[in-house]
Design an enzyme around this catalytic site. Structure first.
Site, mmCIF file in Angstrom:
data_model
loop_
_atom_site.group_PDB
_atom_site.id
_atom_site.type_symbol
_atom_site.label_atom_id
_atom_site.label_comp_id
_atom_site.label_asym_id
_atom_site.label_seq_id
_atom_site.Cartn_x
_atom_site.Cartn_y
_atom_site.Cartn_z
ATOM 1 N N SER A 1 -4.275 -8.062 6.379
ATOM 2 C CA SER A 1 -3.536 -6.903 7.072
ATOM 3 C C SER A 1 -2.779 -7.126 8.264
ATOM 4 C CB SER A 1 -4.437 -5.465 7.503
ATOM 5 O OG SER A 1 -4.104 -4.449 7.677
ATOM 6 N N ASP B 1 0.802 -1.593 0.369
ATOM 7 C CA ASP B 1 0.211 0.089 0.245
ATOM 8 C C ASP B 1 0.952 1.341 0.123
ATOM 9 O OD1 ASP B 1 -2.541 -0.896 0.123
ATOM 10 O OD2 ASP B 1 -2.656 -1.089 2.197
ATOM 11 N N ASP C 1 -7.579 4.300 13.146
ATOM 12 C CA ASP C 1 -5.612 4.802 11.757
ATOM 13 C C ASP C 1 -6.006 5.996 11.685
ATOM 14 O OD1 ASP C 1 -4.968 2.774 13.450
ATOM 15 O OD2 ASP C 1 -4.215 1.457 11.862
ATOM 16 N N ARG D 1 0.129 5.239 17.259
ATOM 17 C CA ARG D 1 -0.692 5.964 15.751
ATOM 18 C C ARG D 1 0.585 8.446 16.271
ATOM 19 N NH1 ARG D 1 0.626 2.104 12.652
ATOM 20 N NH2 ARG D 1 -0.968 0.666 11.940
HETATM 21 N N1 ARG Z 1 -7.871 -2.091 15.489
HETATM 22 C C1 ARG Z 1 -7.009 -2.203 15.523
HETATM 23 C C2 ARG Z 1 -6.890 -0.839 16.230
HETATM 24 O O1 ARG Z 1 -7.860 -0.273 15.658
HETATM 25 C C3 ARG Z 1 -5.424 -2.782 15.017
HETATM 26 C C4 ARG Z 1 -5.656 -1.467 13.753
HETATM 27 C C5 ARG Z 1 -4.540 -2.187 12.715
HETATM 28 N N2 ARG Z 1 -4.454 -1.243 11.883
HETATM 29 C C6 ARG Z 1 -3.896 -1.761 10.606
HETATM 30 N N3 ARG Z 1 -3.049 -1.176 10.097
HETATM 31 N N4 ARG Z 1 -3.975 -3.347 10.265
HETATM 32 O O2 ARG Z 1 -6.179 0.013 16.595
#
Ligand code: ARG
Length: 400
Positions: A172, A12, A121, A92
């Site tokens: 992912s 990505d 995110d 993040r």
């Molecule tokens: N659902 C989790 C969160 O919102 C994990 C997110 C994982 N992010 C990713 N880009 N795969 O914190």
């Protein structure tokens, strides 16, 4: 124009480089922040260069991640919906702050991330970026485009880049020292058991050691500092515990999660160290704080976790809550002993010079100093209103 892109090296964000160069007519500077994801950072840099970036930055932020993000989470017993230790969520705001730092240093007018428009995110990145620098434009190519994986590979090839993208296949994956998140593929069917091959940090129960292992975690002012009496650096301590607990199959989490944008999604995580440390911390804290503090703190902890999950790391409320949390943690020092066995970490003992546990009060033995006579009057006052209310209710019943 210059844009700083948070670059993981995956498919990505590789496509993002080309997309920004072409659609925005912008130079791209890539930034990879090391939060313990254990990737081949040399390869990531080479890949970025192949894709024609102006410059590539690698920032080792592992220690900062643990000290300023993971440790506050431990003090706050941070769990979203009671099960998720916020591993991705915590990284993040750190990555976002590095994006802003590099953008300011390089005089870039935009920053970019590879998040979709369906997750948390994007919110965490953008709220943090704009709280730190409202002038910066944010580009979210993946949210703008309508490409699937095949299209992405094709697009890269068309740009003359037949680079091999190793990936968790259809999944992912996001990982850092505090945990590993796996989404997508067959996991999107919540009735299907996650296949064994998605796990990397934890052994299946069938293959864990037949003997239990005891581990002692030492805490100082709410944060872990020792394993089995040996002082360890923050990053090492968490790394080590991921290995120790993962061997025993500890750390697997599976649930339907409520994303901020309203979607319920099937999430799978591996967070061995997090589960052990959070359990140990909570236990120690319980032995030290008063019950009044504990009851109030659980409200504060929940609010802290929600705030962080929902992307509001930069909201002043977080610091307000932390002022309370940190004040309670001044006394939270001591040791917790856990037994690791077949997927479970069970606390089997704790000690601290600050414990409110008093053997002389608690014992059923002769040496008790607790004045049992005082209980009589206490019970009378404690139940006063309850008795009165019942009495009135029964009187009213008689009158009908
Ligand atoms: N659902 C989790 C969160 O919102 C994990 C997110 C994982 N992010 C990713 N880009 N795969 O914190």
């Amino acid at each position: 124009m210059k844009t700083v892109l948070a670059y993981s090296g995956g498919l990505d964000t590789s496509v993002c480089i080309k997309w920004i160069q072409e659609k925005y007519d912008s130079e791209v500077i890539t930034l990879t922040v090391d939060v313990g994801q254990k990737r081949n950072f040399k390869l990531i840099e080479e890949r970025a260069k192949k894709l024609g970036v102006l410059k590539h930055y690698y920032i080792d932020a592992k220690e900062e991640f643990v000290l300023n993000y993971v440790f506050p989470a431990i003090k706050a017993n941070a769990m979203y919906e009671g099960v998720y230790p916020l591993s991705s969520a915590l990284s993040r705001p750190l990555i976002a702050s590095k994006l802003v730092e590099i953008a300011e240093k390089e005089g870039a007018s935009a920053v970019a991330h590879g998040c979709t428009g369906k997750g948390n995110d994007q919110v965490r990145f953008e709220v943090t970026i704009h709280a730190l620098n409202p002038e910066l434009k944010v580009i979210a190519p993946v949210r703008e485009w309508n490409l699937n994986r095949e299209d992405e590979v094709k697009y890269l090839k068309e740009s003359g880049l037949d680079i091999e993208i190793e990936q968790g296949g259809v999944y992912s994956i996001d990982q850092n020292l505090w945990g590993r998140s796996i989404e997508g593929g067959v996991l999107e069917h919540p009735d299907v058991e996650p296949p064994e091959d998605i796990y990397e940090w934890t052994s299946p129960i069938e293959k864990t050691p037949q003997e239990p292992q005891y581990v002692k975690i030492g805490f100082s002012k709410g944060v872990p500092t020792q394993i089995d009496g040996e002082s360890m650096k923050p990053v090492e301590l968490i790394r080590e515990l991921n290995v120790i607990a993962g061997r025993h199959g500890i750390g697997r989490i599976e649930h339907l999660e409520d994303r901020l944008v309203g979607i319920k999604s099937r999430e799978v995580y591996e967070c061995p160290a997090a589960l052990v440390l959070l359990k140990a911390h909570k236990d120690l804290e319980k032995s030290i704080l008063t019950r009044h503090e504990l009851e109030f703190k659980s409200l504060v902890d929940d609010e802290w976790s929600r705030l962080v999950y929902f992307g509001l790391w930069m909201d002043p409320l977080k610091e307000d809550l932390e002022a309370f949390i940190n004040s309670t943690q001044e006394r939270v020092s001591g040791e917790v002993k856990l037994k690791l066995y077949k997927g479970n970490a069970v606390v089997v003992g704790r000690s601290s010079k600050n414990m409110l546990y008093d053997l002389n009060l608690a014992t059923y033995g002769l040496e008790s100093t607790f004045n049992q006579k005082a209980s009589e009057g206490f019970i009378e006052l404690w139940g006063l209103q309850t008795k009165l209310a019942r009495k009135i209710a029964s009187r009213e019943l008689e009158n009908v």
